[in-house]
Design an enzyme around this catalytic site. Sequence first.
Site, short mmCIF file in Angstrom:
data_model
loop_
_atom_site.label_atom_id
_atom_site.label_comp_id
_atom_site.label_asym_id
_atom_site.label_seq_id
_atom_site.Cartn_x
_atom_site.Cartn_y
_atom_site.Cartn_z
N GLU A 81 -33.30 81.15 -7.68
CA GLU A 81 -34.30 80.81 -8.71
C GLU A 81 -35.02 79.52 -8.38
O GLU A 81 -36.21 79.37 -8.61
CB GLU A 81 -33.62 80.67 -10.09
CG GLU A 81 -33.32 82.01 -10.75
CD GLU A 81 -34.54 82.90 -10.81
OE1 GLU A 81 -35.63 82.43 -11.26
OE2 GLU A 81 -34.44 84.07 -10.41
N SER A 135 -31.11 80.41 13.56
CA SER A 135 -31.86 81.61 13.16
C SER A 135 -31.82 82.76 14.16
O SER A 135 -31.80 83.91 13.74
CB SER A 135 -33.31 81.26 12.86
OG SER A 135 -33.40 80.19 11.96
N HIS A 171 -33.49 90.60 1.30
CA HIS A 171 -33.08 89.96 2.56
C HIS A 171 -33.09 88.45 2.40
O HIS A 171 -32.16 87.76 2.83
CB HIS A 171 -34.03 90.39 3.68
CG HIS A 171 -33.91 89.54 4.90
ND1 HIS A 171 -32.80 89.57 5.73
CD2 HIS A 171 -34.74 88.60 5.43
CE1 HIS A 171 -32.97 88.70 6.71
NE2 HIS A 171 -34.14 88.09 6.56
N SER A 172 -34.14 87.93 1.80
CA SER A 172 -34.28 86.48 1.57
C SER A 172 -35.34 86.29 0.51
O SER A 172 -35.88 87.27 -0.02
CB SER A 172 -34.72 85.78 2.87
OG SER A 172 -36.08 86.09 3.15
#
Lengths: 378, 411
Positions: free
Chosen positions: B111, B197, B326-327
């Site tokens: 959020e 990453s 996913h993100s």
Amino acid sequence: MVSPVLRLCMRYRVTGLSSGTGQKSPALFHKFITKRYVEFNFSPEKPCEGKGETSRMNLCQAINSALHTTLVNDPTAVVFGEDVAFGGVFRCTLDLQKRFGKDRVFNSPLCEQGIVGFGIGCAVAGTTAVAEVQFADYIFPAFDQLVNEAAKYRYRSGNQFDCGKLTVRAAWGAVGHGSLYHSQSPESFFAHAAGLKIVIPRGPIKAKGLLLACIQDKDPCIFFEPKVLYRAAVEDVPVKEYTLPLGKADVLVEGDAVTLIGWGTEVHILKEVADMAKEQLKVQCEVIDLVTINPWDVETVCNSVKKTGRVIVAHEAPLTGGFASEITAVIQEECFLHLEAPVQRVTGFDTPFPHVFEPFYLPDKWRCFDAVKKTLTY
Amino acid sequence: MALQRCTKHLFNNVRVCTSLIQSMMCSGGSTSVNPKPDADTPIFPGVQSQWAESLELIHPHSYNKFPVYRVMDRNGCILNPSEEPQLESEFVERMYRTMILLNTMDTVLYESQRQGRISFYMTTFGEEATLIGSAAALAYNDLVYAQYRETGVLLWRGFSVDQFVSQCFGNCEDEGKGRQMPVHYGSKNHHFVTISSPLTTQLPQAVGSAYAYKLANNGRCVIAYFGEGAASEGDAHAAFNFAATLNCPVIFFCRNNGYAISTPTHEQYRGDGIAGHGPGYGITTVRVDGNDTLAVYQVTKASREYAVKENRPVLIEAMTYRLGHHSTSDDSSAYRSLAEVKEWGSLDSPISRLRQYLALKGWWDDAKERSWKEETRKMVVNSLTRAEKVLKPDWKEMFHDVYYDMPAQLS
């Protein structure tokens, strides 16, 4: 503007080949190609002062000695890669498995991304890892692990983790018939990845000291070994352990006319060029071995350029994006008002490394000498 | 001394290599495999198998698929009492509390990205059991290499909410010194290698670390987490092969959650999932219901014991479902139905399942649930509010730690 190809033909006095007439002389051309070797003289270092007993060693024996010393003095050290167990395709790891056992000296599967990734992991866990990539031409599967991982490990973790204990060795450079995939000099690809150190020795004495320095260095290092020098470069190398500084260029010949910069095998060509210039042009060139590609010794190079005002940078790797471009850029930033002529780059051409055309491809002493003449008469 | 770059030079090396290999083969050393006339079984150096005198193309469907191990059914009931781990109530309660805390932290931080307070976030919704169940079965100092959806492992280890939130803000309390995107956690003290990453790069590294631990004989193992999508990368193949050939005490833990961003598993692989790779590399393998915390715990515990004792790798494939996007850069309704996600969330939530097990044991109730959820929410919100006000690191940190010593060109 004469094309490089035609310039080459003109230099080697191949008659009958010109841009206009198309009159070829096949017999002469054929004879020329098969007879022509690219010669260079390996110029050995004088024996070191004060480093104790020495022994005649060639480059691969000097490297073997450095690895041996490492395995003796560092109980965590491991040496691995394709075919290292039996001694390696260039025999740099001869007898190491016999002496130190299969746990510490071992073959890996045929997988460069695995070799380097595994090496990083060893290093992260505190083991000194010396990984071998059989030919620098095959280092590219490991590019991600080297550039995205090894180079960035310390930075991205806020210095909590690092792989400084990793050293990657690879056979590098032209060998006479290696063609596209046994001759490459990929140092400039890696120079672009801050976090890696790249080192290239010019002979056995430098090799042993620099390799030991790389292995003991707190950053991941790539050590490129000029394969053409493995057997043929012989010097009196100190038997005991010693290190040589990374990031420090060597001024091999002092002079005031032109600065000649190279690394690895090319250093020997440049020394010869300096001799030719002395004899034929009556000028003394300054010859610099850069030794470390990254981080490179800007100070030594600029001091020389400010003295001579003229520079040749020579490397086997292709022209565009080759490391000479970086050196040239910094020279013109730092020494602009001292320059008497533009910086000359004598390099491989922007083509893949050819087979039968290798003698034309390399920055040999004649191409370099031509560049010296050009810069002196600019 | 004049040199000639000619064929003689390299030929010498090749001749030496060939003759060395020949002499090794003739001398009957460890690498020699002598052919016997009319042998009952094929004796090629590359295989140990049987002859076949009738031609059969062996199709993938003729291989048995790996079964999915579970301990509880979806209602938290133990199916086979002998498989129930004999865990103390405090321990299982701690697992459950950690899963709730993880869920709350994910919710609040997701959020907060939507509100523009942090730049990016990745949730672990639906995969809490894979993370807590496995982390709880490891030794505290087993080295963890993760992908990016393993927040729960680090949370179990004791990384505080403040530390997580600091990393997301990249403030001067961030262990990583503000250099990486959110969720790229790392902690030396918690034996959790900093996340990067590029996918799967951590796998061969985990193998190398495991090899180092083997040589050091320190009784530790290494675990490498990755998703089923990451298993397609070449580094996975490299890692499996190295682990098997070099005898490394490493656990490969695959979270097969059904999606790699938008790519469903049937577009990711065609074989028997990731577990199916194991036998191909000579790796001991097990597949588990990743939404069953107790099963994940059992499997990880057994794998760890085996890996450390035998110095051999183990491949665990934990089947689960990615409930979240996913993100924060993804809206999964673009490639899957909201109904599908809702169904999975209600029918097979790892949190609900463990909760029901706890309730059946009499170790949990509604009051505890309410109270703990409130507490976790307060904890995370307070942390967020505080971290927001903490300053970023000095700009000079941009230039440090590239090398051990700062090089001249950066200083």
